[in-house]
Design a protein around this motif. Structure first.
Motif, PDB file in Angstrom:
ATOM      1  N   LYS A  20       0.836  -1.204   0.000  1.00 18.10           N
ATOM      2  CA  LYS A  20       0.000   0.000   0.000  1.00 18.10           C
ATOM      3  C   LYS A  20       0.871   1.255   0.000  1.00 18.10           C
ATOM      4  O   LYS A  20       0.596   2.204  -0.731  1.00 18.10           O
ATOM      5  CB  LYS A  20      -0.913   0.002   1.226  1.00 18.10           C
ATOM      6  CG  LYS A  20      -2.154  -0.872   1.066  1.00 18.10           C
ATOM      7  CD  LYS A  20      -3.044  -0.765   2.293  1.00 18.10           C
ATOM      8  CE  LYS A  20      -4.249  -1.679   2.150  1.00 18.10           C
ATOM      9  NZ  LYS A  20      -5.013  -1.783   3.394  1.00 18.10           N
ATOM     10  N   ASN A  21       1.913   1.235   0.848  1.00 17.23           N
ATOM     11  CA  ASN A  21       2.779   2.408   0.932  1.00 17.23           C
ATOM     12  C   ASN A  21       3.456   2.707  -0.401  1.00 17.23           C
ATOM     13  O   ASN A  21       3.514   3.847  -0.838  1.00 17.23           O
ATOM     14  CB  ASN A  21       3.842   2.196   2.005  1.00 17.23           C
ATOM     15  CG  ASN A  21       3.238   2.335   3.389  1.00 17.23           C
ATOM     16  OD1 ASN A  21       2.174   2.943   3.534  1.00 17.23           O
ATOM     17  ND2 ASN A  21       3.887   1.753   4.379  1.00 17.23           N
ATOM     18  N   ILE A  22       3.954   1.637  -1.020  1.00 17.16           N
ATOM     19  CA  ILE A  22       4.615   1.842  -2.317  1.00 17.16           C
ATOM     20  C   ILE A  22       3.620   2.389  -3.325  1.00 17.16           C
ATOM     21  O   ILE A  22       3.899   3.343  -4.059  1.00 17.16           O
ATOM     22  CB  ILE A  22       5.215   0.512  -2.826  1.00 17.16           C
ATOM     23  CG1 ILE A  22       6.302   0.029  -1.865  1.00 17.16           C
ATOM     24  CG2 ILE A  22       5.809   0.695  -4.214  1.00 17.16           C
ATOM     25  CD1 ILE A  22       6.774  -1.386  -2.137  1.00 17.16           C
ATOM     26  N   ALA A  23       2.431   1.808  -3.323  1.00 19.73           N
ATOM     27  CA  ALA A  23       1.396   2.235  -4.269  1.00 19.73           C
ATOM     28  C   ALA A  23       1.032   3.696  -4.025  1.00 19.73           C
ATOM     29  O   ALA A  23       0.896   4.488  -4.962  1.00 19.73           O
ATOM     30  CB  ALA A  23       0.172   1.341  -4.135  1.00 19.73           C
ATOM     31  N   LEU A  73      -6.739   3.181  -1.772  1.00 22.96           N
ATOM     32  CA  LEU A  73      -5.844   2.060  -1.506  1.00 22.96           C
ATOM     33  C   LEU A  73      -6.173   1.326  -0.206  1.00 22.96           C
ATOM     34  O   LEU A  73      -5.672   0.223   0.020  1.00 22.96           O
ATOM     35  CB  LEU A  73      -4.391   2.547  -1.459  1.00 22.96           C
ATOM     36  CG  LEU A  73      -3.802   2.941  -2.813  1.00 22.96           C
ATOM     37  CD1 LEU A  73      -2.482   3.651  -2.635  1.00 22.96           C
ATOM     38  CD2 LEU A  73      -3.628   1.704  -3.685  1.00 22.96           C
ATOM     39  N   ALA A  74      -7.008   1.928   0.634  1.00 20.23           N
ATOM     40  CA  ALA A  74      -7.398   1.254   1.871  1.00 20.23           C
ATOM     41  C   ALA A  74      -8.028  -0.093   1.564  1.00 20.23           C
ATOM     42  O   ALA A  74      -7.898  -1.052   2.332  1.00 20.23           O
ATOM     43  CB  ALA A  74      -8.373   2.140   2.642  1.00 20.23           C
ATOM     44  N   ASN A  75      -8.704  -0.181   0.441  1.00 17.77           N
ATOM     45  CA  ASN A  75      -9.398  -1.437   0.101  1.00 17.77           C
ATOM     46  C   ASN A  75      -8.542  -2.403  -0.711  1.00 17.77           C
ATOM     47  O   ASN A  75      -9.042  -3.414  -1.204  1.00 17.77           O
ATOM     48  CB  ASN A  75     -10.668  -1.123  -0.691  1.00 17.77           C
ATOM     49  CG  ASN A  75     -11.638  -0.326   0.137  1.00 17.77           C
ATOM     50  OD1 ASN A  75     -11.708  -0.507   1.354  1.00 17.77           O
ATOM     51  ND2 ASN A  75     -12.353   0.584  -0.505  1.00 17.77           N
ATOM     52  N   LEU A  76      -7.273  -2.069  -0.879  1.00 19.93           N
ATOM     53  CA  LEU A  76      -6.392  -2.947  -1.658  1.00 19.93           C
ATOM     54  C   LEU A  76      -6.194  -4.288  -0.937  1.00 19.93           C
ATOM     55  O   LEU A  76      -6.002  -4.326   0.272  1.00 19.93           O
ATOM     56  CB  LEU A  76      -5.028  -2.263  -1.846  1.00 19.93           C
ATOM     57  CG  LEU A  76      -3.956  -3.075  -2.566  1.00 19.93           C
ATOM     58  CD1 LEU A  76      -4.195  -3.048  -4.065  1.00 19.93           C
ATOM     59  CD2 LEU A  76      -2.569  -2.553  -2.250  1.00 19.93           C
TER      60      LEU A  76
END
Ligand code: SF4
Ligand code: SF4
Ligand code: SF4
Ligand code: SF4
Ligand code: SF4
Ligand code: SF4
Lengths: 134, 283, 564
Positions: free
Chosen positions: B6-9, B43-46
């Motif tokens: 998530k962080n990278i994204a 991205l929370a739902n990734l």
């Protein structure tokens, strides 16, 4: 048992010349083979080989020129590599690589062609039929 | 691993390195589906599971987007390899693609019979070692024995085929239109089950040197035909004879397309891959 | 489906003695596409050809199938005579039922007849789908570009200019002559090198058709057969020439065996080139020379024989032995290579001039005795098994010719090949001096180390091959075949179904196709001037986009279905 059926893709610079020479010498051969002359062994599509096997042909021979003797800048090397890989697939599936005879540089003369055809017939006669696939 | 991804994204989106991040999302009905994340908040739902190959979809997205559209794809090992094969085959512009590579678990690798359960460019997760498919019980059971037995096994298996084309459609490398499998010259039309030798082996051989062993074909098959097994022998031969593996880098071309002769070898009695099955055969 | 007329040739009993033609007629009449079945005595007879042609004209058939002898017998002649009568090439099919059937199954007429039927059906199936390749032609620039003004290049230039073609002769150095400028005499006639060069140099000076460009270096090459554009720097200015053909005569370079036998460190260890220089300027002083052969050749690194070093040593050794009274001359060798009638005689003459030969083995090379000056050479005689010590005042090392450093670069620019050592190589041994790209020829030591005489010979031969291109005002791609007769076609891409995967590009042995971006997607484009119709691209194209129309997959597929 029925005589096997053989389809031959013969490079016109090599295998086809051998086949033709066998004809000119009137060498007596078993009849159940058909020759399709090709510009080069590299024109032989693997799909055509599979098509032939599916059509009830028992063995396919690809006759090309010897290593380093191709008229088309070593195009036959590419063909050998590809067809050997196809042999692998045939082995994986139990069809057996012996149904695909690869002969490069060994069918240039009439007697060589004769020998190859006769041996291939003998070999195919020993193989189990392809029926489960059909 | 999820947080790191998530962080990278997020970073990619915030720094505008890509127009979107392509990954999996859990939606409001708790269903997981591929999703284009354009907003970092989304991205929370990734999610990263289950295994879902995105290469082919990514290719389609990139194709229908403007030239300067850049996509970051969250991909597993096989997905990355498929993307690289697609770059090699001029389907994706290298500059337009970013990858966020994630490693697979040992369990996943065992399920997939995967010998490389990690991408070359690994961003999140720990590498686990791959499995040798030829040591796997299922593969051994299926491929062991003589030609006659093998042929019988395959014939029985392939008779189940309902010719849904799922194997072809799901394969990331099968991109041709028209496809030979729909051409009457090669495969008889309107015949079910499909003509075994042509339908299955033409497809299998077209992928001989491009198959990345993702298993998508096999997973897509509604009647559970182990289609990946068709590729294993050829993949092994390519690796052992030419040191070649599909999808490792975009520059290395398949050895089967060149006339360079590494090792002339026409005297063969057994397929090379059979050696790895040997011991059991003898015992 | 096209209407087909079938002609069955009896070959005066050669075919119909074995094959039952009534059976064939009966079987063929079941095929709705066959509109005419005609049995002829012999298609070798002009009268039968005439009859056939008028029958074709009268019938409503679109295509013609001949069942007769093989293409390698008279089959091709039959096809040619029909074409002369106006039948289009791609509308004719030939099935071989003589060599391929009647003559090999004479003992089994029944099977032979069945086979003939199948073969004819295969022929019909193929003919139904046979198509014709596109063609293109280029206007030929009626002038030649020759790279290198050594003996090979000079000879080629002279031959071409005397045939009436304009020649551009590029040379790296300031003056023409190549390696011949550096040596005193040539073997086997012992003629002065300057005598040999003279006529060619005068020709370059006096023939207005030859333009000489000294100090020039090629930078890039564009275009195809008949229409090359070569960019080069000429006396440090950029320039370009358009030429119909290119002859590569860049020669080779001398190998300096630094570190071997003290070469480069000891004053009286020299190589053959230095020997030539000293004999040219008269500074050569030796009474007891020892020549050592195969220095840096026929070893692991350079396994080839450079072919010229043995005769050169014979030449220089016999010259000392004959000219200097009381001289003692030795040649230490690993087998003297003098093939051919003139060279073998040369060897025998050298023997009788008093030169002594000692054979050594690769594993036991001669040893130099002395550290700043060689006083003797110790050698183990492989034949007698005796180690001998030979006093000497000069050690001459025979070294091979090696490829020029920039051969690979030049080959890439020209789209031709180099062999594993770096010499330019022919496309196929049966087509000497010809390369991967039609209209580019190689000759002289650029191709392989050869004597000056052979260089000249090859230069002239290359010139004559070049003439066959230059004398045409236009060249059609379909005629660019290295064998008599037409090419079988050209590969053709269906742009709509090409995925641009690049398999064809990777597999093409002639770099005849490339990928281009058109309307946002990549597709393969075939250059017909380069395509040789080998079909490598066809068999690797996953979905049959690449095809040779005269031999397309539909034909092969349908033939297979009809095979039994
Ligand atoms: S095939 Fe390998 S990389 Fe792909 S999901 Fe399975 S384990 Fe992971
Ligand atoms: S053939 Fe199957 S395993 Fe191979 S790349 Fe295609 S979908 Fe993946
Ligand atoms: S099966 Fe072959 S022709 Fe069909 S899409 Fe796959 S690679 Fe292309
Ligand atoms: S996915 Fe399975 S059932 Fe469908 S076509 Fe492929 S092999 Fe047949
Ligand atoms: S037919 Fe041969 S020469 Fe022509 S484009 Fe195809 S691979 Fe190249
Ligand atoms: S191999 Fe076929 S599909 Fe691929 S680029 Fe060449 S012509 Fe197009």
């Amino acid at each position: 048992m029925n005589q096997p059926r053989i389809l031959i893709f013969a490079c016109k610079w090599c295998g086809f010349i051998g086949a033709d020479a066998a004809g000119k010498k009137r060498i007596s051969l078993p009849s159940r083979f058909r020759v399709i002359p090709m510009e080069c062994a590299s024109l032989v599509e693997t799909d055509a080989i599979l098509r032939a096997l599916a059509g009830g042909i028992d063995g396919i021979a690809v006759l090309g020129c010897h290593i380093g003797g191709c008229r088309y800048n070593n195009a036959n090397h590419t063909a050998i590599k590809r067809l050997e890989l196809l042999q692998d697939l045939l082995d994986t599936t139990g069809i057996g690589s012996s149904r695909l005879l690869l002969s490069f540089g060994t069918a240039h003369e009439d007697y060589q062609f004769e020998e190859i055809i006769k041996n291939f017939f003998d070999e195919l006669t020993l193989l189990p039929p392809l029926d489960p696939w059909l | 691993m999820l947080e790191k991804t998530k962080n990278i994204a997020r970073q990619i989106l915030e720094e505008k390195k890509a127009s979107a991040v392509f990954g999996l999302m859990r939606n409001e009905w708790n269903i997981i589906q591929p999703h284009l994340f354009e907003d970092p908040a989304g991205l929370a739902n990734l999610v990263l599971e289950p295994k879902w190959l995105l290469a082919k979809l990514a290719m389609r997205i990139l194709r229908s987007s403007p030239e300067n559209y850049k996509l970051a794809v969250i991909c597993r090992g096989c997905d990355e390899r498929a993307l690289i094969e697609l770059i090699k085959r001029n389907q994706i512009e290298k500059e337009n693609l970013l990858t966020i590579g994630i490693a697979c678990s040992q369990e996943q690798a065992a399920i997939c019979l995967c010998d490389r359960p990690y991408p070359e460019k690994l961003d999140a997760g720990e590498k686990v070692s791959g499995v040798d498919p030829f040591q796997d019980e299922r593969v051994r059971k299926f491929l062991i024995g003589n030609d006659k037995e093998r042929m019988k096994r395959w014939a029985d298996m392939l008779k189940r085929c309902i010719k849904c084309y799922g194997c072809r459609n799901s394969c990331p490398i099968c991109i041709c239109e028209p496809c030979k499998l729909e051409d009457d010259v090669w495969v008889q039309r309107g015949v079910v089950p499909a003509e075994t030798i042509t339908f299955h082996l033409i497809r299998a051989f077209h992928l001989s040197d491009t198959c990345v062993a993702c298993g998508a074909c096999q997973e897509a098959c509604p009647v559970n035909i182990p289609l990946l097994y068709l590729q294993l022998g050829m993949r092994k031969t390519l690796r052992e004879k030419y040191g070649y593996e599909a999808g490792l880098d975009p520059e290395t071309k398949s050895p089967v397309l060149s006339s360079a002769f590494e090792k002339p070898d026409t005297d063969r009695e057994f397929p090379d891959w059979i050696n790895s099955l040997r011991e059991e055969d003898e015992s | 489906m096209a209407n087909i007329s079938v002609f069955l040739c009896k070959c005066f009993g050669e075919i119909d003695n074995t094959i039952n033609f009534d059976f064939l007629r009966e079987e063929l009449s079941k095929d709705p596409s066959v509109v005419l079945i005609s049995i002829v005595d012999s298609l070798c007879l002009e009268t039968d050809i005439e009859k056939t042609v008028s029958q074709i004209r009268e019938s409503n058939s679109d295509k013609v199938l001949i069942a007769a002898c093989s293409t390698l017998s008279r089959g091709n002649l039959v096809i040619e005579s029909l074409i002369k009568e106006g039948v289009e090439r791609h509308k004719i099919g030939l099935v071989d039922i003589r060599e391929g059937c009647a003559w090999i199954h004479g003992d089994n007429p029944e099977d032979a007849s069945k086979k003939a039927k199948d073969l004819i059906n295969m022929g019909i199936a193929a003919l139904q789908h046979k198509d014709m390749s596109d063609d293109m032609s280029v206007t030929v620039h009626p002038n030649a570009l020759i790279i290198g003004a050594g003996p090979a290049g000079l000879a080629a230039a002279m031959s071409l200019a005397r045939t009436g073609f304009k020649v551009n002769l590029l040379e790296r150095s300031k003056v023409p002559g190549g390696m011949l400028k550096l040596i005193s005499r040539c073997y086997p006639d012992n003629d002065d090198a300057s005598n040999k060069l003279g006529p060619y140099l005068r020709e370059v000076e006096n023939n207005p058709l030859i333009t000489f460009y000294p100090q020039s270096k090629i930078t890039s090459v564009e275009g195809d057969t008949g229409n090359f554009t070569v960019h080069f720097s000429f006396q440090e200015k950029d320039s370009f020439i358009q030429a119909g053909v290119i002859i590569v005569a860049t020669g080779a370079k001398i190998f300096f065996p630094t570190g071997l036998y003290g070469y480069g460190e000891i004053k009286n260890v020299i190589n053959q080139m230095e020997f030539e220089r000293q004999s040219l300027n008269g500074s050569l002083e030796t009474k007891k020379p020892v020549f050592i052969q195969c220095v840096g050749a026929r070893n692991r690194e350079r396994p080839y024989c450079s072919t010229i070093c043995c005769p050169i040593s014979l030449k220089n050794a016999s010259r000392i032995a004959e000219d200097i009274p009381g001289a003692s001359v030795f040649i230490l060798h690993r087998g003297i290579m003098t093939p051919g009638n003139t060279l073998e005689k040369y060897y025998r003459d050298t023997l009788s001039s008093g030169v002594q030969f000692i054979r050594f083995e690769e594993e036991q090379p001669p040893r130099i005795i002395g550290s700043d000056y060689v006083e003797a050479v110790e050698v183990y005689d492989a034949i007698t098994g005796i180690t001998r010590k030979i006093e000497t005042d000069l050690v001459v090392l025979s070294t091979p010719l090696v490829p020029n450093n920039d051969n690979v670069q030049l080959a890439e620019m020209l789209d031709i090949e180099v062999d594993r050592y770096g010499f330019f190589s022919e496309i196929y041994p049966m087509h000497p001096l010809e390369t991967k790209t039609d209209g580019i020829f190689i000759c002289g030591s650029a191709r392989w180390p050869v004597s000056s005489d052979h260089s000249i010979l090859q230069g002239k031969a290359a010139a004559m091959k070049a003439v066959s291109y230059l004398r045409q005002s236009k060249i059609a791609a379909s005629t660019l075949s290295r064998v008599p007769g037409l090419k079988s076609g050209h590969a053709r891409v269906v742009p709509e179904s090409c995925t641009g995967c690049g398999n064809c590009v990777a597999a093409c042995p002639f770099d005849a196709c490339h990928i281009e971006k058109l309307e946002g997607r990549y597709i393969s484009i075939v250059n017909m001037m380069k395509c040789k119709a080998c079909g490598s691209c066809v068999s690797v194209c996953p979905n049959g986009t690449m095809q040779i129309p005269e031999h397309n997959y539909r034909m092969v597929g349908e033939m297979i279905k009809m095979a039994f």
